[in-house]
Scaffold this active site. Structure first.
Site, PDB file in Angstrom:
ATOM      1  N   GLU A  44     -24.283  -5.153 -60.706  1.00  0.00           N
ATOM      2  CA  GLU A  44     -24.542  -6.015 -59.557  1.00  0.00           C
ATOM      3  C   GLU A  44     -25.024  -7.411 -59.942  1.00  0.00           C
ATOM      4  OE1 GLU A  44     -27.082  -4.128 -56.730  1.00  0.00           O
ATOM      5  OE2 GLU A  44     -25.811  -2.388 -56.502  1.00  0.00           O
TER       6      GLU A  44
ATOM      7  N   GLU B 146     -22.399   3.749 -57.466  1.00  0.00           N
ATOM      8  CA  GLU B 146     -23.635   4.070 -56.749  1.00  0.00           C
ATOM      9  C   GLU B 146     -23.308   4.238 -55.282  1.00  0.00           C
ATOM     10  OE1 GLU B 146     -26.941   1.313 -57.101  1.00  0.00           O
ATOM     11  OE2 GLU B 146     -26.657   1.212 -59.268  1.00  0.00           O
TER      12      GLU B 146
END
Ligand code: GCO
Length: 436
Positions: free
Chosen positions: A153, A341
Site C-alpha cells: 500500500e 488483504e
C-alpha cells in the site's frame, strides 16, 4: 492469512533491531490511540512456533508476512544484522516444514529511523538502500519463499502519512508527498531489478490498496469528483507502475510540484511484474471539497447513512470489490492478482471461552463470493489472504481495533480461536474436499 511485522512481532529492542519510524511515531504522545506502541504487540517474535502451528491448524496453505527492514539493517545502511536475518530464516523454515507457502512483503511501513532522519523516501538514497535490502532478502531467503512484493500500500506510506498526517511520520505537505510517491516508485523499480538479478524465477509484485470509488450523489459534480479522485488516489500508483507515466491530468494540475527530473526514472519504475496484490476493505464515496483553494484532486470522502459498518466505521459492501476489479482490468493490462488483504474489525471479546463474531463470518463469506464473482468475469485472481491471523497493533488505532480471526489477550498473550476461525477452517476443509 496475512500479518505485518510491526503489528505482531514486539521485541522492538531485541537482537539488534534498529528503530523505525513507527517506533518513533507510536512513542510520540497523541499520535496513536491510548499511547499504544508495537513494543510488545503479540510477542510473535517469541511465540512464532505456536503461531505457525495455529495457521497450520486452520488448514491455511499460504501465509503473507512482512520482514522488518530495521531488524536486518538497524541503521538503514548496508551493514547486515545477522541475528535479525536468522529470525526470518527460522520463521520461513518453520512455514516450509509445515507445508505453508510464504508470501513476503518487504516494506510494510517500517522505514529505519536513520533513513527518515536523512529525508526518508524523499531522499533518492533511501531507494538504493531499499534495493540492497531487497537483494539481501532474496539472496538468503529467496529459495524458500513463494512470492515477494516490494511495497504494501504505497498510498498509505505516502498520502496517508505525508499528506493526511495520520500515519508515520505524520506530516502534511503536498510537495513532500509527491517526492515520497515518486521515491517509493523508484525504490520499487530498483528492488524488482535487484530481486530478479538474485533470483529471476521468484514471482515478484507489489500490493496496492486501490480505492473502489463511487459518487456521493447523482450530480455531474460528484461524477467529476470521482474521476479526479481516481486520477490522484489510484492512477498516481497504477499508471507509473503499469504504463510508465503519471496521469497527464494530475501532472497538468500539480506537476510543477513533482521532484526534479522525475521523468528520468519512469523506465526504472515500470518493471514487468508477475502479479499484483489488492487489499480491499470498503468502498469510498466522494464529492468535492468545500474549500475552493484545495489542491488537486479537491475531493473528500462522504460517509453514507444507514449502511452496515464494521467497528472501525468502514462501510461493508462486497459488491464494490468485484466492481473495482472488473473496472481495473478493463482499464489496464494487469498481471494476475492476489487478494492480499481483506477482513473486518469487530471487537467482540472472549465470553466463556468463545468469541462470537458472526459479523466477521458474514463479511468474509460475502467478500469471498465477490472474489468468485470477479473470477467468473475473467479477473485472474490467484489467491486470497484474510486480514488478519490474529488481533494486532492497528496503527493509529493502537490495540482498540481487532481484525484477527484469532483473539489475542494482550496481557497474557493467550490466543483464542474466534468463531470466524472455526468457520474459516471448515470452509477450507470443505473446499479441499471438493478439489479432491
Ligand atoms: C494494510 C494494513 C494493515 C491494516 C489493515 C486494516 O495493509 O492496509 O497494512 O496493516 O492493519 O489494512 O486497517
Amino acid at each position: 492469512m496475512a500479518t505485518a511485522a510491526y503489528q505482531i512481532e514486539g521485541a522492538a529492542n531485541e537482537d539488534g533491531r534498529g528503530a523505525s519510524i513507527w517506533d518513533t511515531f507510536s512513542h510520540t504522545p497523541g499520535k496513536v490511540l491510548n499511547g499504544d506502541t508495537g513494543d510488545h504487540a503479540c510477542n510473535h517474535y517469541h511465540l512464532w512456533q505456536s503461531d505457525l502451528d495455529l495457521i497450520k491448524s486452520l488448514g491455511v496453505d499460504a501465509y503473507r508476512l512482512s520482514i522488518a527492514w530495521p531488524r536486518l539493517f538497524p541503521n538503514g545502511d548496508l551493514e547486515l544484522n545477522k541475528t535479525g536475518l536468522a529470525f526470518y530464516e527460522q520463521l520461513i523454515d518453520g512455514c516450509v516444514a509445515r507445508g505453508i507457502k510464504v508470501h513476503v512483503t518487504l516494506y510494510h511501513w517500517d522505514l529505519p529511523q536513520a533513513l527518515a532522519n536523512d529525508g526518508g523516501w524523499a531522499n533518492p538514497k533511501t531507494a538504493s538502500h531499499f534495493a540492497h535490502f531487497a537483494a539481501t532478502v532474496t539472496k538468503f531467503l529467496g529459495d524458500r519463499i513463494d512470492a515477494i512484493c516490494t511495497f504494501n500500500e504505497p498510498w498509505c506510506s505516502s498520502v496517508l502519512s505525508h499528506l493526511l498526517g495520520i500515519h508515520a511520520p505524520g506530516t502534511k505537505d503536498l510537495n513532500t508527498t509527491l517526492a515520497v510517491i515518486h521515491g517509493q516508485h523508484r525504490a520499487h523499480g530498483l528492488a524488482v531489478q535487484a530481486i530478479r538479478s538474485e533470483h529471476p524465477e521468484l514471482p515478484t509484485g507489489i500490493v496496492l490498496n486501490t480505492q473502489a470509488i463511487r459518487p456521493a450523489g447523482s450530480s455531474q459534480a460528484d461524477k467529476d469528483a470521482v474521476i479526479r479522485h481516481h486520477n490522484f488516489h489510484n492512477r498516481m500508483f497504477l499508471d507509473p507502475l503499469f504504463k510508465g507515466q503519471y496521469p497527464p491530468e494530475v501532472m497538468e494540475a500539480i506537476g510543477v510540484r513533482m521532484p526534479k527530473n522525475w521523468q528520468n526514472d519512469m523506465a526504472t519504475i515500470c518493471q514487468p511484474l508477475d502479479y499484483w496484490g489488492v487489499n480491499y476493505y470498503t468502498p469510498e464515496y466522494v464529492t468535492n471539497t468545500d474549500n475552493n483553494d484545495a489542491a488537486y484532486p479537491a475531493t473528500r470522502g462522504v460517509l453514507r447513512e444507514n449502511v452496515a459498518r464494521t467497528d472501525i466505521g468502514w462501510e461493508v459492501d462486497a459488491t464494490a470489490l468485484s466492481e473495482m476489479l472488473i473496472n481495473l482490468y478493463n482499464e489496464y493490462s494487469l498481471p494476475p492478482c492476489f487478494i492480499t488483504e481483506n477482513g473486518a474489525a469487530y471487537n467482540q471479546g472472549v465470553v466463556d471461552g468463545v468469541v462470537d463474531d458472526q459479523a466477521r463470518i458474514d463479511y468474509l463469506q460475502s467478500h469471498i463470493l465477490a472474489v468468485q464473482n470477479a473470477m467468473s468475469n475473467h479477473v485472474p485472481i490467484r489467491g486470497y489472504f484474510a486480514w488478519s491471523l490474529m488481533d494486532n497493533f492497528e496503527w493509529a488505532e493502537g490495540y482498540t481495533m481487532r481484525f484477527g480471526l484469532v483473539h489475542v489477550d494482550y496481557k497474557t498473550q493467550k490466543r483464542t480461536l474466534k468463531n470466524s476461525a472455526h468457520w474459516y477452517r471448515d470452509f477450507l476443509t470443505e473446499r479441499d474436499m471438493c478439489h479432491d
